[in-house]
Design an enzyme around this catalytic site. Structure first.
Site, PDB file in Angstrom:
ATOM      1  N   ASP A   1      -0.338  -5.595   3.439  1.00 13.83           N
ATOM      2  CA  ASP A   1      -0.047  -4.293   4.079  1.00 13.83           C
ATOM      3  C   ASP A   1      -1.083  -4.379   5.282  1.00 13.83           C
ATOM      4  OD1 ASP A   1       1.267  -1.324   2.672  1.00 13.83           O
ATOM      5  OD2 ASP A   1       0.213  -1.316   4.684  1.00 13.83           O
TER       6      ASP A   1
ATOM      7  N   GLU B   1      -5.524  -0.984   4.845  1.00 12.02           N
ATOM      8  CA  GLU B   1      -6.492  -1.408   3.792  1.00 12.02           C
ATOM      9  C   GLU B   1      -6.948  -0.375   2.471  1.00 12.02           C
ATOM     10  OE1 GLU B   1     -10.837  -1.841   5.580  1.00 12.02           O
ATOM     11  OE2 GLU B   1      -9.690  -1.297   7.269  1.00 12.02           O
TER      12      GLU B   1
ATOM     13  N   SER C   1      15.741  -1.700   0.950  1.00 13.31           N
ATOM     14  CA  SER C   1      16.398  -0.528   1.902  1.00 13.31           C
ATOM     15  C   SER C   1      16.372   0.588   1.438  1.00 13.31           C
ATOM     16  CB  SER C   1      17.883  -1.498   2.116  1.00 13.31           C
ATOM     17  OG  SER C   1      18.476  -0.587   3.180  1.00 13.31           O
TER      18      SER C   1
ATOM     19  N   ILE D   1       6.498   2.673  -2.601  1.00 18.61           N
ATOM     20  CA  ILE D   1       7.438   1.558  -3.290  1.00 18.61           C
ATOM     21  C   ILE D   1       6.617   0.424  -3.494  1.00 18.61           C
ATOM     22  CG2 ILE D   1       9.600   0.338  -2.916  1.00 18.61           C
ATOM     23  CD1 ILE D   1      10.665   2.814  -1.492  1.00 18.61           C
TER      24      ILE D   1
ATOM     25  N   LYS E   1      19.912   5.537   2.996  1.00 16.03           N
ATOM     26  CA  LYS E   1      20.258   5.742   4.534  1.00 16.03           C
ATOM     27  C   LYS E   1      20.703   4.936   5.072  1.00 16.03           C
ATOM     28  CE  LYS E   1      16.616   9.468   4.064  1.00 16.03           C
ATOM     29  NZ  LYS E   1      16.386   9.341   2.550  1.00 16.03           N
TER      30      LYS E   1
ATOM     31  N   GLY F   1       0.774  -1.334  -0.146  1.00 16.28           N
ATOM     32  CA  GLY F   1      -0.022  -0.147  -0.005  1.00 16.28           C
ATOM     33  C   GLY F   1       0.736   1.299  -0.020  1.00 16.28           C
TER      34      GLY F   1
ATOM     35  N   ASN G   1      15.875   8.556  -2.273  1.00 19.67           N
ATOM     36  CA  ASN G   1      14.285   9.303  -2.430  1.00 19.67           C
ATOM     37  C   ASN G   1      13.781   9.179  -3.591  1.00 19.67           C
ATOM     38  OD1 ASN G   1      15.220  10.391   0.460  1.00 19.67           O
ATOM     39  ND2 ASN G   1      16.113  12.176  -0.725  1.00 19.67           N
TER      40      ASN G   1
ATOM     41  N   GLY H   1       8.266  12.300  -5.440  1.00 23.20           N
ATOM     42  CA  GLY H   1       6.808  12.191  -5.553  1.00 23.20           C
ATOM     43  C   GLY H   1       6.113  11.140  -4.662  1.00 23.20           C
ATOM     44  N   SER H   2       6.928  10.359  -3.763  1.00 22.52           N
ATOM     45  CA  SER H   2       6.358   9.292  -2.896  1.00 22.52           C
ATOM     46  C   SER H   2       5.781  10.103  -1.760  1.00 22.52           C
ATOM     47  CB  SER H   2       7.547   8.600  -2.330  1.00 22.52           C
ATOM     48  OG  SER H   2       8.429   9.304  -1.597  1.00 22.52           O
TER      49      SER H   2
END
Length: 176
Positions: free
Chosen positions: A29, A32, A122, A9, A125, A6, A163, A166-167
């Site tokens: 996820d 829901e 991963s 990524i 970072k 959900g 990064n 737009g996530s």
């Protein structure tokens, strides 16, 4: 099986996976609503794919073992994680529980149920981590590396994402 399906990524991984026409795609996820929309999208655009939607917490050992035993996925794409650095700095126990505990729980269940491949999503970072989020993702990488050194199945690999423009946690939506 895609965990964190959900999130930004996981959602993109699910969409990209449909291009390979898997017989079954398990989307998992804790939340829901995004899964509802993703399931609908996949069923509409790829009716031949058997979509199994699962609401579960990757830190819940009993649920994860039950899911893997029932559905026997060949590949796990593990994208479920707490990724927002400032939130994890103020809630380190959540980062540790989810990012380390969830990865360990899922990896051990994958070993027990003979999953072929395990891909750990991963973060950049994790290289020389300066935050709790980066450190927890680095520990996840090290855990999976240790499992690989023992020649266990599945084949464990990690991939670091930078990064994602737009996530959900990108600064772009915040600026907008």
């Amino acid at each position: 099986l895609i965990t964190g399906a959900g999130g930004s990524i996981g959602l993109d991984l699910a969409r990209q996976t449909t291009k390979y026409k898997p017989q079954t795609l398990i989307i998992l996820d804790q939340i829901e609503n995004p899964l509802l929309f993703l399931e609908s999208e996949i069923k509409s655009e790829h009716p031949a794919i058997n979509v199994i939607t699962v609401i579960a917490d990757v830190t819940d050992k009993h649920a994860i073992v039950k899911i893997l035993s029932a559905h026997k996925p060949d590949i796990i794409l593990h994208a479920a994680a707490h990724k927002h650095v400032p939130f994890m700095e103020s809630n380190p126990e959540k980062a540790i529980k989810n990012n380390i505990g969830g990865t360990l729980t899922l990896a051990l269940a994958a070993i027990d149920t003979n999953v072929e491949h395990f891909v750990f999503v991963s973060t950049d970072k994790a290289a020389n981590p300066t935050s709790i989020m980066g450190a927890t993702k680095r520990i996840g990488e090290l855990l999976l590396h240790q499992f690989n050194s023992n020649s266990l199945k599945p084949n464990f690999v990690s991939v670091r994402f930078g990064n994602v423009f737009g996530s959900n946690t990108s600064v772009v939506p915040i600026f907008k």
